[in-house]
Design an enzyme around this catalytic site. Structure first.
Site: not given
Ligand code: UT7
Length: 331
Positions: A116, A256, A286
């Site tokens: 990520c 994020h 996500n």
């Protein structure tokens, strides 16, 4: 000598058409739409459907639109960096595949794996090639087809992730716009909490690994959540203090998009009002390496030349970090 900074001069994104809503997930795993939304902030995510389509197939339309928007040819691109944990193949690199698909025959490239935090790490490293004068046009891509490694019988992971791709173009700037500072961190001891058990050299694919569902994302959510809240907030505060920025100096936080609660904690730590926080987790979930460029893409029209932006991530590895960026153009 005039200092050269690496400015973002264009941004684009791509998300697949197919929408996987919380309600649809209720039919796949024992969950509720309400649980997903209150625990994560996610309402729906996009899934790439179609035989033989991989991560690069989401990058191609994003890059083609970006080149068109900036009015440049693929032949002018020097370097393509692709941040991803779902490459088209184990090898060759997805960046190589992409250079071929978009016709960037003068470019070289490589993939970068930091989960990520992949786009953040790629932006920091891509900037170096601009700052040193080695490259004039660098494409930094964050893209993941998370649906290719998700177990749609595991309610603890399949509700979180989605597919998408985002790309920025980096070009030299001599007026002080672009990447100003970065802080990047890793702690490999965290790998046990979030990883893919099989498919790598430690545990190559076998019938047994497939039967044991070890090619899917494994996550122990709670420890990751705790480290993410602390990690993303701490590193954001660190870069803000290091650059003597006050809350009123910061135009945007680009966090994020893993969990709305992690994002809120970071914004609170920086003393930023919700209006200054980029958020699209409710629509895309996500998307791993794609979250930051997809945020910049979604918010591009609101960004003004000179805006101070803090980008912050936390992901598998563990990997985390923050970048202080000065936006370089008005749309
Ligand atoms: O992007 C890379 C980094 N990743 C992250 O930052 C993710 C960090 N972690 C998280 O965001 C959260 O830990 C999750 C969203 C993954 C999970 O939320 P949580 O609030 O930490 O839930 P939990 O794992 O502590 O589980 C709480 C309860 C459990 O039930 P019991 O044991 O209390 O009866 C789970 O079994 O919620 C249950 N649960 C669910 N219930 C309904 C877990 N997943 C679900 C689900 N639907 N999908």
């Amino acid at each position: 000598m005039t200092k050269i900074t690496a400015a973002i001069t264009a941004v684009e994104g791509y998300v697949p058409d197919f929408v996987l809503s919380n309600e649809k997930l209720e039919q796949l795993v024992p969950t509720t739409s309400e649980w997903i939304e209150t625990r994560t902030g996610i309402k729906e995510r996009r899934i790439l459907k179609g035989e033989g389509l991989g991560t690069s197939d989401m990058c191609v339309p994003a890059i083609q639109k970006l080149l068109e928007k900036r009015g440049i040819s693929a032949l002018e691109i020097d370097l393509v960096i692709v941040a991803t944990v779902t490459p088209d193949y184990v090898f060759p690199a997805t960046s190589n595949v992409l250079c071929d698909k978009i016709g960037a025959t003068n470019a070289w490239g490589y993939d970068l794996g930091a989960a990520c935090s992949g786009f953040l790490f790629a932006l920091a490293t891509g900037s170096q090639f601009i700052e040193t004068g080695k490259c004039k046009k660098v494409l930094v891509v964050g893209a993941d087809k998370m649906s290719s490694i998700l177990d749609y019988t595991d309610r603890s992971t399949c509700i979180i992730f989605g597919d998408g791709a985002g790309v920025v173009l980096l070009e030299p700037n001599t007026e002080g716009y672009g990447v100003i500072d970065s802080i990047l961190k890793v702690d490999g001891s965290g790998r046990k909490y979030l990883h893919q058990k099989a498919g790598g050299s430690v545990k190559p694919p076998t019938h047994e690994t497939v039967d044991a569902r070890e090619h899917f994302v494994f996550q122990d959510g709670q420890p990751v959540f705790k480290r993410a809240v602390a990690g993303m907030a701490d590193v954001s505060a660190e870069i803000v203090e290091k650059n003597n920025l006050k809350p009123e100096d910061i135009a945007w936080l680009t966090p994020h998009q893993a969990n709305k609660r992690i994002i809120d904690a970071t914004a609170e730590r920086l003393g930023l009002a919700p209006e200054k926080v980029m958020l699209n987790i409710e629509r895309y979930g996500n998307t791993t390496a794609a979250t930051l460029p997809l945020c910049l893409w979604d918010y591009e029209k609101k960004l003004k030349k000179g805006d101070n932006i803090i980008l912050a991530t936390f992901g598998a590895g563990f990997t985390w970090g923050a970048i202080y960026l000065k936006w370089a153009y008005n749309s």
